[in-house]
Write an enzyme that holds these catalytic residues in place. Structure first.
Site, PDB file in Angstrom:
ATOM      1  N   VAL A 104       0.842  -1.202   0.000  1.00 38.48           N
ATOM      2  CA  VAL A 104       0.000   0.000   0.000  1.00 38.48           C
ATOM      3  C   VAL A 104       0.873   1.246   0.000  1.00 38.48           C
ATOM      4  O   VAL A 104       0.622   2.201  -0.749  1.00 38.48           O
ATOM      5  CB  VAL A 104      -0.953  -0.003   1.200  1.00 38.48           C
ATOM      6  CG1 VAL A 104      -1.699   1.324   1.300  1.00 38.48           C
ATOM      7  CG2 VAL A 104      -1.950  -1.148   1.079  1.00 38.48           C
ATOM      8  N   ASP A 105       1.890   1.264   0.846  1.00 39.79           N
ATOM      9  CA  ASP A 105       2.810   2.405   0.871  1.00 39.79           C
ATOM     10  C   ASP A 105       3.476   2.602  -0.493  1.00 39.79           C
ATOM     11  O   ASP A 105       3.586   3.722  -0.992  1.00 39.79           O
ATOM     12  CB  ASP A 105       3.889   2.184   1.927  1.00 39.79           C
ATOM     13  CG  ASP A 105       3.432   2.599   3.315  1.00 39.79           C
ATOM     14  OD1 ASP A 105       2.441   3.353   3.414  1.00 39.79           O
ATOM     15  OD2 ASP A 105       4.053   2.169   4.300  1.00 39.79           O
ATOM     16  N   LEU A 106       3.943   1.513  -1.072  1.00 40.30           N
ATOM     17  CA  LEU A 106       4.664   1.618  -2.344  1.00 40.30           C
ATOM     18  C   LEU A 106       3.746   2.099  -3.460  1.00 40.30           C
ATOM     19  O   LEU A 106       4.120   2.969  -4.265  1.00 40.30           O
ATOM     20  CB  LEU A 106       5.290   0.269  -2.709  1.00 40.30           C
ATOM     21  CG  LEU A 106       6.340  -0.257  -1.723  1.00 40.30           C
ATOM     22  CD1 LEU A 106       6.875  -1.604  -2.192  1.00 40.30           C
ATOM     23  CD2 LEU A 106       7.483   0.723  -1.560  1.00 40.30           C
TER      24      LEU A 106
END
Length: 701
Positions: free
Chosen positions: A472-474
């Protein structure tokens, strides 16, 4: 038709109106009289149905030498508001040339300098004598460009060429501008006017309404950029007129001597030892950062100018993963990314995972290549002001503070964009910033659960399973970079910035992709298939006798070859239950045990060879270290070794992007904590060594 008492002489040949700036004694310098007369002449030509096109030229052997420095010398004593008002005459003249309803062709003999160059390029077409030259020579008298010169030149030359022209004041030959597309036709000396009239006659012979519409279309793409640039240049010109440098430069020119700017710099240093270089902390930053004005070009980045985002500067106020990943994407593309960190602890990820050197870890290094590190304590007023000053130098700001936190520091979008209407500002949060969960902090693992990602990952008999990396962060970092690129592209057309707002939950939900849409169609969660594909059979990870491999049979023809040539089971290909992919998917519980049994009898290398020969996509399943050290990765240059001041060398993954066959480079390893503080604050903000030492002693940097 001409009047010898006027500055602008008017004549006509057929349907071509010829306007001549007639002040040859002053090399046709621009005066307020010219403003009024030329605008009136253009308006008359536009309203005259007998005029099909206009030619604008200069009397004698020079097109126009730019502004009258005698007038500029007198204006230095006026208040800034009045100096700005005086500039509007030139701006209105440039607009009149650009926006005249009839095509306007410039005929240039000798050369065009300063605002004279602006007027020549404001015309729709330009015919030039081959020996003519063009120059933006404001720097030689301590002034900055005006009249839209930088906007017009930026249409034809690179930023680097434009910077050189503005900083040196050197002449550019007509032949070079012709090669760049700024000059339509070259002629012998003395023949520019005749050639321009001939071209105008050809244009004038066409339908006037269609010609007017075509001209409107051709200028439409540039007009908004010109308006922003005229305003930007005016700010600088008004300020520079009041500078001691302008007094010295103009006085030297009028007195026919060489200006001594060095003496002014030395005097300024003696008076203000804390000022460092004489440049004030980024005048340019009061302007939209995308507007290309170059009084402070000595501050420009030394990054590789061939990279797509060379010249774009980013202030990265974010930490952990999503924001830094976004910043690294922009850095990989060539942007100069300044990462702001706390002086003592730095980014949190400097303490996550395996240690590299004294201040980095593998985690930190994975998202911070090609950046500079500047330490600032943003909880102090001094640190906040330095951050604001840096932001004024930048095209883009990235932040992922908790909701409302950045505004308390005076670094929010509304606060910064008031002075920088062209700023691209990216806010990354956990959830919709306008919704009831705006204040909730966002964490990748939490969002993987809330976005349903764990429900689609893993085997059917397993509990919910997260991705192996912080997906999700990436993805949020990548989506954010894409949005910033779009905003930068739009700003080139509008001159205006944007506030990009990204949320981890929004991006996490997007990752569900086809699984998400299938869940909506089914009214329930789709089954989990682990390493298999939900819709294609056989497609997934299978075990050979000596190890796993990936097999992806994408269509019915491939399935027939797989059965016949790879596992030697033509009966499976002939079975009606497996004739089509939809049937194979419906009967996977029957088919897959047969395939697993056949594959387990064979060696992986033999299977890979047969699959490849049959045109079926396949591959071995490697360990992570195996993949990183594989010949494939080595040949592609995906793992680089960079020098490190403590560790000696450090491995850094290369950007995945290739442009014109070349991989974008790792220009610098992830930075040690604060490695760029002194360099960046001194070069961009003009802070002296003494000032920086004091800030360090007080813990601000």
């Amino acid at each position: 038709m001409s009047d010898s008492n006027k500055t602008v002489l008017i004549s006509q040949e057929g349907a071509v109106r010829i306007l001549t700036n007639s002040n040859p004694a002053a090399r046709n310098a621009i005066t307020p009289t010219l403003y009024a007369e030329l605008r009136a002449a253009l308006a008359d030509a536009e309203n005259d149905p007998g005029v099909g096109a206009v030619v604008f030229t200069g009397a004698g052997d020079f097109f126009c030498s730019g502004g009258d420095l005698n007038l500029l010398a007198k204006r230095r004593e006026l208040p800034a508001s009045e100096r700005r008002e005086k500039l509007e005459g030139l701006h209105d003249l440039v607009r009149a040339l650009r926006d005249c309803g009839k095509p306007v062709i410039a005929a240039v003999e000798g050369g065009a300098a300063g605002a004279g160059l602006s007027m020549a390029l404001a015309c729709d077409m330009l015919v030039s004598a081959r020996d003519a030259f063009y120059t933006v020579a404001y720097i030689k008298v301590g002034l900055t460009p005006d009249g839209g010169a930088t906007a017009f030149l930026a249409e034809f030359v690179s930023r680097q060429v434009l910077t050189e022209m503005c900083l040196t004041g050197d002449r550019m030959p007509a032949e070079r501008l012709h090669a760049l597309g700024a000059v339509n036709r070259l002629t012998d000396k003395g023949a520019a006017l005749a050639e321009a009239v001939a071209l105008a006659a050809k244009v004038a012979g066409g339908p006037q309404r269609a010609s007017a519409r075509i001209k409107t279309l051709c200028r439409q793409a540039h007009r908004s950029t010109l308006e922003a640039q005229l305003d930007a240049e005016a700010v600088f010109m008004v300020e520079s007129q009041a500078d001691a440098e302008a007094a010295e430069g103009i006085g030297a020119f009028l007195g026919k001597r060489k200006p001594d700017f060095a003496a002014l710099r030395h005097a300024a240093r003696r008076k203000r030892p804390d000022a460092g270089l004489a440049l004030p902390p980024c005048q340019a930053l009061r302007l939209p950062p995308g507007v290309f004005v170059f009084p402070g070009v000595a501050l420009m980045s030394s990054l590789n100018s061939s990279l797509p985002l060379a010249g774009v500067r980013v202030l990265d106020l974010s930490r952990i993963l999503a924001g830094p990943w976004c910043g690294m994407v922009l850095a990989d593309m060539g942007a100069e990314v300044i990462k702001v960190e706390h002086p003592g602890r730095g980014d949190d990820t400097r303490d996550w995972g395996l240690r590299v050197g004294k201040t980095e870890t593998a985690y930190f290094n994975s998202v911070n290549r090609n950046k500079r590190s500047v330490t600032l304590d943003l909880q102090t007023p001094e640190g906040q002001q330095l951050a604001r000053d840096l932001a004024k130098q930048c095209d883009v700001v990235i932040q992922n503070f908790k909701f409302g936190g950045i505004d308390k520091l005076g670094l929010g979008y509304e606060q910064l964009s008031k002075e920088q209407p062209g700023l691209i500002y990216c806010s990354i949060s956990g959830y919709d910033r306008t919704g009831p969960e705006a204040a909730r902090p966002g964490y990748d693992l939490v969002v993987q659960g809330e976005a349903g990602l764990m429900a689609l990952n893993g085997e059917a008999n397993q509990p919910p399973l997260k991705f192996g990396v912080a997906a999700v962060d990436l993805f949020t970092g990548m989506y954010s970079a894409q949005a910033i690129l779009a905003a930068l592209y739009q700003r080139e057309k509008t001159g205006k910035g944007r506030h990009v707002e990204m949320a981890l939950f929004d991006c996490g939900l997007m990752i569900t992709a086809y699984y998400g849409l299938e869940a909506l169609l089914m009214g329930e969660d789709p089954p989990r298939y682990g390493n298999s594909h939900p819709s294609i059979v056989p497609y997934g990870v299978f075990d050979a006798a000596d190890g796993p491999l990936v097999i992806t049979v994408g269509n019915n023809a491939q399935f027939a070859r797989f059965c016949t040539d790879v596992i030697e089971r033509p009966d499976l290909a002939a079975d009606e239950r497996f004739k089509t992919n939809i049937l194979r998917s419906a009967n996977r519980a029957v088919l897959l045990p047969e395939l697993h049994a056949e594959l387990a009898k064979r060696q992986r290398t033999d299977l890979l060879a047969r699959l490849t020969a049959s045109g079926i996509p396949c591959g071995e399943v490697l360990g992570l270290l195996e993949a990183l050290q594989s010949k494939r990765a080595s040949d592609a240059g995906l793992v680089t070794t960079q020098p490190h001041p403590v560790a000696g060398t450090v491995n850094v993954l290369a950007p995945p992007y290739r442009f014109d066959g070349e991989r974008l480079p790792v220009r610098s390893a992830p930075p040690t904590l604060g490695e760029g503080t002194h360099d960046v604050l001194q070069s961009l903000l003009g802070l002296s060594d003494e000032k920086l030492a004091a800030l360090k002693t007080s813990g601000v940097v």
